[in-house]
Design an enzyme around this catalytic site. Structure first.
Site, PDB file in Angstrom:
ATOM      1  CG  HIS A 157      40.568  52.792  44.167  1.00  0.00           C
ATOM      2  ND1 HIS A 157      41.226  51.934  45.031  1.00  0.00           N
ATOM      3  CD2 HIS A 157      40.369  51.803  43.083  1.00  0.00           C
ATOM      4  CE1 HIS A 157      41.546  50.679  44.851  1.00  0.00           C
ATOM      5  NE2 HIS A 157      40.941  50.532  43.493  1.00  0.00           N
ATOM      6  CD  GLU A 171      38.093  50.380  45.863  1.00  0.00           C
ATOM      7  OE1 GLU A 171      37.452  50.630  44.703  1.00  0.00           O
ATOM      8  OE2 GLU A 171      38.936  49.564  46.416  1.00  0.00           O
TER       9      GLU A 171
HETATM   10  C1  BG6 Z   1      39.094  47.758  42.834  1.00  0.00           C
HETATM   11  C2  BG6 Z   1      38.612  46.737  41.752  1.00  0.00           C
HETATM   12  O1  BG6 Z   1      38.465  49.091  42.922  1.00  0.00           O
HETATM   13  O2  BG6 Z   1      40.382  48.177  42.203  1.00  0.00           O
HETATM   14  C3  BG6 Z   1      39.439  45.446  41.735  1.00  0.00           C
HETATM   15  O3  BG6 Z   1      37.475  46.283  42.497  1.00  0.00           O
HETATM   16  C4  BG6 Z   1      40.923  46.060  41.279  1.00  0.00           C
HETATM   17  O4  BG6 Z   1      39.024  44.617  41.016  1.00  0.00           O
HETATM   18  C5  BG6 Z   1      41.349  47.150  42.229  1.00  0.00           C
HETATM   19  O5  BG6 Z   1      41.842  45.096  41.414  1.00  0.00           O
HETATM   20  C6  BG6 Z   1      42.871  48.028  41.923  1.00  0.00           C
HETATM   21  O6  BG6 Z   1      42.752  48.474  40.601  1.00  0.00           O
HETATM   22  P1  BG6 Z   1      44.002  48.870  39.799  1.00  0.00           P
HETATM   23  O7  BG6 Z   1      43.726  49.045  38.241  1.00  0.00           O
HETATM   24  O8  BG6 Z   1      44.541  50.102  40.358  1.00  0.00           O
HETATM   25  O9  BG6 Z   1      45.093  47.910  39.846  1.00  0.00           O
END
Ligand code: BG6
Length: 282
Positions: free
Chosen positions: A154, A257
């Site tokens: 991510h 990502e």
């Molecule tokens: C992304 C998702 O990978 O991560 C989104 O596609 C999400 O939908 C984002 O909002 C952040 O997620 P988190 O759990 O770290 O707030």
């Protein structure tokens, strides 16, 4: 060239002056710096005490992406919320410094193991060269049963101004648009720019993409073993709703990502799987 562990953070140094930092919490890469330029975004409001996944860097999503009704794990799974073991330096030479981290099912909480009852071992390898950062995950199914998972690197990139940034290489690929409840469409742009909330899962995309930072610099994103690419920017309203993200910080970041999230990765008993990405300054 070296790698040192201090206060639950491993600092990797390359002879070129490039550095990377990896928190044991989540094996989250929290910094990648070359010549004094930071390439990863970490929110000023990120929580770094291990009570919440780190808002920035490269949180590792495993074994679920988002939430799954049948699996009672928090969004994006447990890997980014677990303390990993540091296995030490794997390679150290003029070209690269490489370190490894590991997570096994017996390090999880009882609740996590109940929610995802598999015997597994993850090994995450982070490699720094003068101009690149490689992050590769190996998953070993140590169970006697089949195992299915999703995983995603991510990656939060730091940008000077989101208005100038584009992602290149996703034209003609199908994406699921999470802003539109998962509706699918085909990307018709060769350069994807961001001017509103974006949350898209591009499926089965090619292994080479480029992030044009709009300031004369580009980062090549080369993946291997992973199929999909998520592009995410929370934009104004979502940014305001996140407690660990500044209201204006959506202008300074973009998540591109690399992962396998559109379909489960299926592994038979005893099998190993490896996937990851190389980020290179071009
Ligand atoms: C992304 C998702 O990978 O991560 C989104 O596609 C999400 O939908 C984002 O909002 C952040 O997620 P988190 O759990 O770290 O707030």
């Amino acid at each position: 060239m070296s790698a040192t562990l201090t206060d639950k953070v491993v600092t990797i140094e390359h002879s070129s002056g490039a550095t990377a930092k990896v928190a044991l919490f989540g094996a989250t890469v929290i910094s990648w710096d070359t010549n004094g330029t930071e390439h990863l975004f970490v929110s000023k409001q990120a929580i770094l005490d291990g009570s919440k996944a780190i808002r920035g860097g490269i949180p590792l999503v495993f074994p679920i992406f988002g939430t799954k009704p049948q699996i009672s794990l928090p969004q994006h799974g447990f890997a980014r919320n677990s303390y990993w073991d540091y296995l030490g330096i794997l390679t150290e030479n003029e070209k690269e410094v490489s370190v490894r981290f590991a997570l096994k099912d017996n390090q999880l909480t009882k609740e996590q193991r109940q929610a995802w009852p598999h015997s597994f071992r993850l090994v995450y390898t982070v490699t720094l060269t003068a101009k690149s950062l490689k992050t590769y995950l190996t998953v070993k199914n140590e169970d006697s049963d089949t195992m299915e998972f999703n995983t995603l690197l991510h990656t939060y990139f730091r940008v000077k101004n989101i208005a100038d940034v584009s992602v290149e290489g996703l034209q003609n690929y199908t994406y699921a648009d999470k802003v539109l409840s998962g509706a699918t469409d085909v990307e018709n742009r060769d350069k994807i720019t961001i001017s509103s909330e974006v949350d898209r899962v591009y499926q089965n995309v090619k292994d080479h993409l480029e992030l044009n930072l709009g300031d004369g610099n580009k980062i090549a994103i080369d993946k291997s073993g992973m199929k999909d690419t998520v592009v995410w920017n929370p934009w104004i309203e979502k940014a305001k709703g996140m407690g660990d993200f500044g209201d204006e910080e959506y202008k300074e970041m973009i998540c591109v990502e690399t992962g396998s999230v559109a379909q489960w990765v299926r592994m038979e008993a005893g099998q190993s799987w490896t996937g990851g990405q190389t980020l290179t300054l071009v």
